[in-house]
Scaffold this active site. Structure first.
Site, PDB file in Angstrom:
ATOM      1  N   SER A  99      65.421  57.612  65.452  1.00  0.00           N
ATOM      2  CA  SER A  99      64.798  56.284  65.389  1.00  0.00           C
ATOM      3  C   SER A  99      63.401  56.317  64.777  1.00  0.00           C
ATOM      4  O   SER A  99      62.745  55.281  64.695  1.00  0.00           O
ATOM      5  CB  SER A  99      64.751  55.673  66.791  1.00  0.00           C
ATOM      6  N   ASN A 122      62.160  58.187  78.874  1.00  0.00           N
ATOM      7  CA  ASN A 122      62.641  56.883  79.336  1.00  0.00           C
ATOM      8  C   ASN A 122      61.498  56.000  79.843  1.00  0.00           C
ATOM      9  O   ASN A 122      61.408  54.822  79.470  1.00  0.00           O
ATOM     10  CB  ASN A 122      63.696  57.054  80.432  1.00  0.00           C
ATOM     11  N   THR A 160      64.948   7.675  64.881  1.00  0.00           N
ATOM     12  CA  THR A 160      65.841   8.297  65.870  1.00  0.00           C
ATOM     13  C   THR A 160      67.207   8.292  65.200  1.00  0.00           C
ATOM     14  O   THR A 160      67.491   7.390  64.387  1.00  0.00           O
ATOM     15  CB  THR A 160      65.902   7.512  67.203  1.00  0.00           C
ATOM     16  N   HIS A 161      68.018   9.292  65.483  1.00  0.00           N
ATOM     17  CA  HIS A 161      69.286   9.475  64.767  1.00  0.00           C
ATOM     18  C   HIS A 161      69.062   9.506  63.257  1.00  0.00           C
ATOM     19  O   HIS A 161      69.935   9.151  62.484  1.00  0.00           O
ATOM     20  CB  HIS A 161      70.303   8.376  65.109  1.00  0.00           C
ATOM     21  N   SER A 203      62.075  25.093  39.108  1.00  0.00           N
ATOM     22  CA  SER A 203      63.448  25.478  38.816  1.00  0.00           C
ATOM     23  C   SER A 203      63.480  26.136  37.440  1.00  0.00           C
ATOM     24  O   SER A 203      62.757  25.727  36.535  1.00  0.00           O
ATOM     25  CB  SER A 203      64.339  24.233  38.826  1.00  0.00           C
ATOM     26  N   LYS A 228      61.584  19.860  38.630  1.00  0.00           N
ATOM     27  CA  LYS A 228      61.711  20.193  40.046  1.00  0.00           C
ATOM     28  C   LYS A 228      60.423  20.732  40.649  1.00  0.00           C
ATOM     29  O   LYS A 228      59.677  21.464  40.035  1.00  0.00           O
ATOM     30  CB  LYS A 228      62.810  21.259  40.235  1.00  0.00           C
ATOM     31  N   ASN A 233      60.212  22.576  44.152  1.00  0.00           N
ATOM     32  CA  ASN A 233      61.055  22.979  45.278  1.00  0.00           C
ATOM     33  C   ASN A 233      60.234  23.485  46.468  1.00  0.00           C
ATOM     34  O   ASN A 233      59.262  24.216  46.287  1.00  0.00           O
ATOM     35  CB  ASN A 233      62.022  24.079  44.838  1.00  0.00           C
ATOM     36  N   GLU A 283      62.098  25.969  53.121  1.00  0.00           N
ATOM     37  CA  GLU A 283      63.518  26.324  53.242  1.00  0.00           C
ATOM     38  C   GLU A 283      63.672  27.708  53.855  1.00  0.00           C
ATOM     39  O   GLU A 283      64.572  27.960  54.661  1.00  0.00           O
ATOM     40  CB  GLU A 283      64.192  26.263  51.874  1.00  0.00           C
ATOM     41  N   TYR A 335      68.667  54.347  82.352  1.00  0.00           N
ATOM     42  CA  TYR A 335      68.483  54.281  80.898  1.00  0.00           C
ATOM     43  C   TYR A 335      69.796  54.573  80.193  1.00  0.00           C
ATOM     44  O   TYR A 335      70.556  55.444  80.608  1.00  0.00           O
ATOM     45  CB  TYR A 335      67.429  55.310  80.455  1.00  0.00           C
ATOM     46  N   GLN A 385      67.738  51.753  72.808  1.00  0.00           N
ATOM     47  CA  GLN A 385      66.996  52.013  71.573  1.00  0.00           C
ATOM     48  C   GLN A 385      67.140  50.838  70.598  1.00  0.00           C
ATOM     49  O   GLN A 385      66.331  50.670  69.696  1.00  0.00           O
ATOM     50  CB  GLN A 385      67.504  53.303  70.932  1.00  0.00           C
ATOM     51  N   LYS A 399      64.277  47.851  69.550  1.00  0.00           N
ATOM     52  CA  LYS A 399      63.104  47.851  68.667  1.00  0.00           C
ATOM     53  C   LYS A 399      63.312  47.093  67.366  1.00  0.00           C
ATOM     54  O   LYS A 399      62.450  46.308  66.953  1.00  0.00           O
ATOM     55  CB  LYS A 399      62.707  49.291  68.364  1.00  0.00           C
TER      56      LYS A 399
HETATM   57  N1  ARG Z   1      64.206  56.787  71.165  1.00  0.00           N
HETATM   58  C1  ARG Z   1      64.608  56.495  72.509  1.00  0.00           C
HETATM   59  C2  ARG Z   1      64.615  54.979  72.698  1.00  0.00           C
HETATM   60  O1  ARG Z   1      64.035  54.316  71.924  1.00  0.00           O
HETATM   61  C3  ARG Z   1      63.641  57.110  73.459  1.00  0.00           C
HETATM   62  C4  ARG Z   1      64.215  57.379  74.798  1.00  0.00           C
HETATM   63  C5  ARG Z   1      65.192  58.494  74.723  1.00  0.00           C
HETATM   64  N2  ARG Z   1      65.649  58.833  76.007  1.00  0.00           N
HETATM   65  C6  ARG Z   1      66.733  59.628  76.172  1.00  0.00           C
HETATM   66  N3  ARG Z   1      67.088  59.851  77.398  1.00  0.00           N
HETATM   67  N4  ARG Z   1      67.392  60.105  75.160  1.00  0.00           N
HETATM   68  O2  ARG Z   1      65.206  54.468  73.602  1.00  0.00           O
END
Ligand code: ARG
Length: 466
Positions: free
Chosen positions: A22, A109, A154-155, A277, A283, A285, A290, A317, A322, A325
């Protein structure tokens, strides 16, 4: 070598590694990760696990890693699974064997749970700031044309006249809720620190978790280690808050797209905030609008997708987490891409007061006609019916309401007198709706909007590290 390979005799398959790793997206946590680690070693000293000298060497090494990241000089190495392993690997290269003491009593974790939470708190403030900048633009437009009147819908059908300021401020207050939502998150469940929860069962060292929490700017420690390592409620909540901001921006954009259409012509976008355009020279735009509208779909998708990720996880966990993110980062990036151009577009657009006024039709005063009768003692239901008959008669004759003769009016109800003409005044219709929150009192609303912005930009009680 991985940080966990002791019991393994074979290296991870390359395709698994690609799936698992990651660092390509979680490197963004480096700053909060290092902040968390520095707080952690401080507490390891207090718990008698490492010496002050070891803490100082680790801390100095971590600051060096932070500086390398900040300067864009950090070099990933094979085996850097994620930001946590990458930082620890580099720390080892800088300070040697003592780096191996950093992770005592801690797990990735509780570490990643803490990192994501700290990062999210920083992002909340940034997004709130970008939303507030757009709100300043909306307020400036509301103030710039205090006498502009436009059709309200409205509407999406012509309904009643509105002060243009009331329409601008309608969008202002929706965004005010968004900013308050972000701020209130920081003061509720986001104030509990997961660090010190270990992998799931807690840490066996004498860590003062309350003090650790406070070092990191939290109010308290998370009360249950098993829950703390898997709790991503704040991510889901943040994704909701961001999706709702996206929804509000999309609605604002939709209004402006319509009003910028020459058939309406209520607003004209500045050239810097519109595009042409490649085929049709005439145009202009509204691309930024949008895109703001389009990206709301993506923000909503992140929320729905992440809730699906969470819903079947067993306690503790799981690597599924993961997946918190990328949607979180993307949702924040998306809004930070959309908000500044929207703010600029709103600030620079020109409104056409004449076109707004020109779009008013007397039918929008039919409610006021009913209210005229109410003022003369007619029960509202009956007044509504009589006003409807007036509308019908005018339609049949193909004339505006005000062009009917008094005889026409009196044929419908003898309560009508010559003073009924006074009803056909759009400004008066707006001004009449002066009860709190109505379009007739935008002076108060503008003052309240200023107060709101002043308060929100005042420095908050600092319980977060800067
Ligand atoms: N990269 C992992 C995450 O974002 C970190 C935690 C990993 N923990 C594990 N027990 N492998 O969740």
């Amino acid at each position: 070598m991985t940080l966990w390979g002791g019991a393994f005799s074979q290296p991870t398959d390359d395709a698994v590694r690609r799936l698992n790793d990651s660092l390509r997206f979680d490197w963004r946590l480096y700053d909060v990760d290092i902040t968390g680690s520095i707080a952690w070693v401080a507490e390891l000293v207090e718990a008698g696990v490492i010496t002050p000298d070891e803490r100082d060497r680790i801390t100095a090494g971590l600051e060096q890693v932070r500086a390398e990241f900040a300067r864009g000089e950090f070099q990933p190495a094979p085996g850097d699974e994620d930001v946590h392993t990458a930082v620890e690997r580099r720390l080892g290269e800088i300070v040697g064997e003592v780096a191996g003491k950093l992770h005592t009593g801690r797990s990735r974790n509780d570490q990643v749970a803490t990192d994501v939470l700290l990062w999210l708190l920083g992002a909340q403030a940034q997004i709130a700031g970008a939303v507030a900048a757009l709100m300043r633009g909306l307020l400036a437009q509301a103030e710039a044309a205090p006498n502009a009147i436009m059709p309200g819908h409205t509407h999406f059908q012509p309904a009643q006249p509105l002060a243009a300021a009331h329409w601008w401020l309608g969008h202002f207050w929706a965004l005010a809720r968004d900013v308050e939502r972000l701020k209130s998150m920081a003061d509720t469940w986001c104030d509990r620190c997961p660090l010190g929860s270990g992998a799931l069962a807690g840490t066996p060292y004498a860590i003062d978790r309350q003090r650790l929490a406070e070092r990191l700017g939290f109010r308290r420690a998370a009360p249950n280690s098993l829950d703390a390592v898997a709790d991503r409620d704040h991510v889901a909540e943040m994704l909701f808050a961001l999706a709702l901001i996206g929804t509000h921006l999309s609605r604002l954009s939709e209004d402006l797209i319509i009003y910028a259409n020459p058939a309406f012509g209520f607003v004209r976008l500045d050239e810097r905030y519109s595009t042409g355009s490649s085929l049709m020279p005439q145009k202009r735009n509204p691309d930024p609008l949008e895109l703001a509208r389009g990206k709301a779909g993506r923000l909503i998708g992140h929320l729905a997708g992440f809730l699906a990720t969470l819903k079947s996880l067993p306690s503790g966990y799981n690597k599924d987490l993961q997946e918190d993110k990328e949607p979180l980062f993307d949702a924040c990036d998306t809004l930070l891409d959309v908000l500044p151009p929207l703010a600029g577009l709103v600030e620079t657009l020109a409104i056409d007061e004449a076109r707004m006024r020109g779009a008013l039709v007397e039918g929008m005063l039919a409610t006021d006609l009913a209210d005229y009768l109410v003022g003369r003692g007619v029960p509202f239901r009956q007044a509504h019916h009589l006003a409807g008959q007036v509308v019908r008669r005018a339609e049949t004759q193909g004339v505006p309401l005000s062009a009917l003769t008094l005889a026409d009016y009196r044929a419908i109800s003898d309560v009508f007198e010559d003073d009924v003409r006074a009803v056909f005044d759009f400004d008066a219709a707006v001004a009449r709706r002066a009860a709190h929150g109505g379009t007739g009192d935008t002076v108060w609303q503008i003052a309240a909007a200023h107060d709101w912005l002043d308060q929100i930009s005042a420095p908050a009680t600092p319980h977060r590290p800067e």
